[in-house]
Write a protein that holds these residues in place. Structure first.
Motif, PDB file in Angstrom:
ATOM      1  N   VAL A 128       0.807  -1.222   0.000  1.00 50.12           N
ATOM      2  CA  VAL A 128       0.000   0.000   0.000  1.00 50.12           C
ATOM      3  C   VAL A 128       0.843   1.277   0.000  1.00 50.12           C
ATOM      4  O   VAL A 128       0.478   2.277  -0.617  1.00 50.12           O
ATOM      5  CB  VAL A 128      -1.006  -0.011   1.181  1.00 50.12           C
ATOM      6  N   MET A 129       2.022   1.256   0.663  1.00 48.58           N
ATOM      7  CA  MET A 129       2.859   2.460   0.715  1.00 48.58           C
ATOM      8  C   MET A 129       4.204   2.110   1.336  1.00 48.58           C
ATOM      9  O   MET A 129       4.386   0.999   1.852  1.00 48.58           O
ATOM     10  CB  MET A 129       2.175   3.560   1.533  1.00 48.58           C
ATOM     11  N   HIS A 130       5.152   3.044   1.259  1.00 46.72           N
ATOM     12  CA  HIS A 130       6.418   2.858   1.956  1.00 46.72           C
ATOM     13  C   HIS A 130       6.997   4.212   2.348  1.00 46.72           C
ATOM     14  O   HIS A 130       6.595   5.249   1.841  1.00 46.72           O
ATOM     15  CB  HIS A 130       7.423   2.076   1.089  1.00 46.72           C
ATOM     16  N   GLN A 288       7.647  17.790   2.459  1.00 45.99           N
ATOM     17  CA  GLN A 288       7.877  16.505   1.805  1.00 45.99           C
ATOM     18  C   GLN A 288       6.796  15.529   2.241  1.00 45.99           C
ATOM     19  O   GLN A 288       6.249  15.646   3.338  1.00 45.99           O
ATOM     20  CB  GLN A 288       9.251  15.937   2.171  1.00 45.99           C
ATOM     21  N   PRO A 289       6.445  14.563   1.385  1.00 46.64           N
ATOM     22  CA  PRO A 289       5.453  13.559   1.797  1.00 46.64           C
ATOM     23  C   PRO A 289       6.048  12.627   2.839  1.00 46.64           C
ATOM     24  O   PRO A 289       7.243  12.339   2.817  1.00 46.64           O
ATOM     25  CB  PRO A 289       5.145  12.823   0.498  1.00 46.64           C
ATOM     26  N   LEU A 290       5.212  12.169   3.770  1.00 48.53           N
ATOM     27  CA  LEU A 290       5.687  11.254   4.802  1.00 48.53           C
ATOM     28  C   LEU A 290       5.624   9.802   4.360  1.00 48.53           C
ATOM     29  O   LEU A 290       6.286   8.947   4.948  1.00 48.53           O
ATOM     30  CB  LEU A 290       4.881  11.438   6.088  1.00 48.53           C
ATOM     31  N   PHE A 291       4.830   9.522   3.327  1.00 47.18           N
ATOM     32  CA  PHE A 291       4.714   8.172   2.784  1.00 47.18           C
ATOM     33  C   PHE A 291       4.651   8.254   1.269  1.00 47.18           C
ATOM     34  O   PHE A 291       4.221   9.269   0.711  1.00 47.18           O
ATOM     35  CB  PHE A 291       3.449   7.469   3.303  1.00 47.18           C
ATOM     36  N   VAL A 292       5.065   7.169   0.610  1.00 51.54           N
ATOM     37  CA  VAL A 292       4.982   7.072  -0.848  1.00 51.54           C
ATOM     38  C   VAL A 292       3.926   6.022  -1.185  1.00 51.54           C
ATOM     39  O   VAL A 292       4.043   4.874  -0.746  1.00 51.54           O
ATOM     40  CB  VAL A 292       6.342   6.660  -1.456  1.00 51.54           C
ATOM     41  N   PRO A 293       2.881   6.370  -1.939  1.00 56.03           N
ATOM     42  CA  PRO A 293       1.836   5.391  -2.273  1.00 56.03           C
ATOM     43  C   PRO A 293       2.357   4.333  -3.245  1.00 56.03           C
ATOM     44  O   PRO A 293       3.097   4.641  -4.182  1.00 56.03           O
ATOM     45  CB  PRO A 293       0.747   6.251  -2.919  1.00 56.03           C
ATOM     46  N   ASP A 294       1.944   3.066  -3.032  1.00 58.87           N
ATOM     47  CA  ASP A 294       2.501   1.966  -3.823  1.00 58.87           C
ATOM     48  C   ASP A 294       1.467   0.988  -4.364  1.00 58.87           C
ATOM     49  O   ASP A 294       1.841  -0.097  -4.824  1.00 58.87           O
ATOM     50  CB  ASP A 294       3.497   1.169  -2.966  1.00 58.87           C
ATOM     51  N   ALA A 295       0.183   1.303  -4.301  1.00 59.32           N
ATOM     52  CA  ALA A 295      -0.842   0.363  -4.775  1.00 59.32           C
ATOM     53  C   ALA A 295      -0.567  -0.009  -6.225  1.00 59.32           C
ATOM     54  O   ALA A 295      -0.313   0.858  -7.069  1.00 59.32           O
ATOM     55  CB  ALA A 295      -2.226   0.979  -4.640  1.00 59.32           C
TER      56      ALA A 295
END
Length: 304
Positions: A128-130, A288-295
């Motif tokens: 879902v994210m990293h 900056q974003p705290l998470f990177v979406p990975d779906a």
């Protein structure tokens, strides 16, 4: 005689015009809808969930960072479910799943996740994210780890016996920390190595109070940075990758699990709208974003 004839003619014309206008009024007036027609014209309402209560067991970082403060109301608004968030370490969240005490998991302990997936305890596990882990410590950096890879940084901390605060709670962060010590060939022990037994936010607070080092996920560190005074001293190597998965607790294994609610949460986390929220979360506050979406991605694409 002529006057009377003209009067009658005028009266006849007026009477005929009145009939014409009356006829027009009748033809333009819409008949009332029959009860059946009115019912068909109404928009169909979405079906209310049979069981509206959904329990999410998740790691402390998703709460301490503030991410679930954003996602929880969106999920409830979109689906009609009531989401109860139980914020514990990934290890404790996984134990809840093993007892059927949660409907969905959002955690970051891949090896433990794979174990319960293979055992049929969870289903539908999805990336879902990293983000990443960082080694943080006092600005004067007594161990001299600034800019060093994580394994070398841990070796220096142990060699100089500088204070290190471990969560010691079987969380995903704790498991990552232990894996780095293992790579360094060190079994940490002694007065310099202390366990807090608490979540990430509280462990950062203890490290700040005692002027020590700790391993943190980047999101929680950034959320606590202003009050902690600690600095990122080691970051960026492959060992520090931090991957989150979302999954549903298997309703075939636990009859009390809310199957529809658990699936609804998994689907919500993977949706384009939610992935966009994750992508932008933290940018306005931290730059900056705290998470990177990975779906939809594969873990190999993340450099794991």
């Amino acid at each position: 005689m002529f006057k009377n004839t003209r009067l009658w003619a005028i009266m006849l014309i007026v009477a005929m015009l009145g009939m014409v206008f009356a006829g027009c009024a009748k033809t333009t007036e819409k008949p009332p809808l029959e009860p059946k027609q009115e019912q068909q014209s109404q928009q169909p309402k979405e079906k209310e969930p049979a069981n509206k209560e959904v329990i999410l067991a998740t790691t402390t970082s998703t709460v301490d960072s503030g991410l679930l403060d954003v996602l929880k109301p969106e999920f409830e608004k979109e689906t009609g479910y009531n989401l109860t968030v139980v914020s514990v370490g990934s290890g404790a969240a996984i134990k809840m799943a093993e007892k059927g005490e949660a409907d969905a998991l959002l955690v970051h302990s891949p090896k433990d996740e794979e174990r319960i997936e293979d055992a049929g305890i969870v289903i539908g596990r999805q990336l879902v994210m990293h983000n990443d882990f960082v080694i943080i410590g006092p600005p004067n950096d007594p161990a001299g780890i600034k800019g060093k890879p994580s394994v070398e940084a841990f070796k220096l901390i142990a060699r100089k016996k500088c204070l290190f605060l471990s969560r010691g709670d079987e969380s995903g962060t704790h498991k990552k920390e232990l894996s780095i010590w293992k790579q360094a060939g060190i079994t940490p022990a002694g007065a310099w190595y202390q366990q807090t037994g608490t979540g990430m936010g509280q462990t950062i607070g203890v490290a700040a109070e005692k002027n020590g080092y700790t391993l943190s996920d980047r999101a929680t560190y950034l959320a606590q940075k202003k009050n902690s005074g600690l600095q990122i001293l080691s970051e960026g190597d492959k060992a520090l990758l931090n991957i989150y998965h979302v999954m549903q607790v298997n309703p075939k294994k636990f009859s009390k699990v809310n199957a529809e609610g658990g699936k609804a949460f998994v689907d919500f986390m993977l949706s384009e709208k939610t992935q966009a929220l994750i992508k932008n979360f933290g940018v306005d506050k931290f730059g900056q974003p705290l998470f990177v979406p990975d779906a939809g991605k594969k873990e190999e694409q993340l450099g794991r």
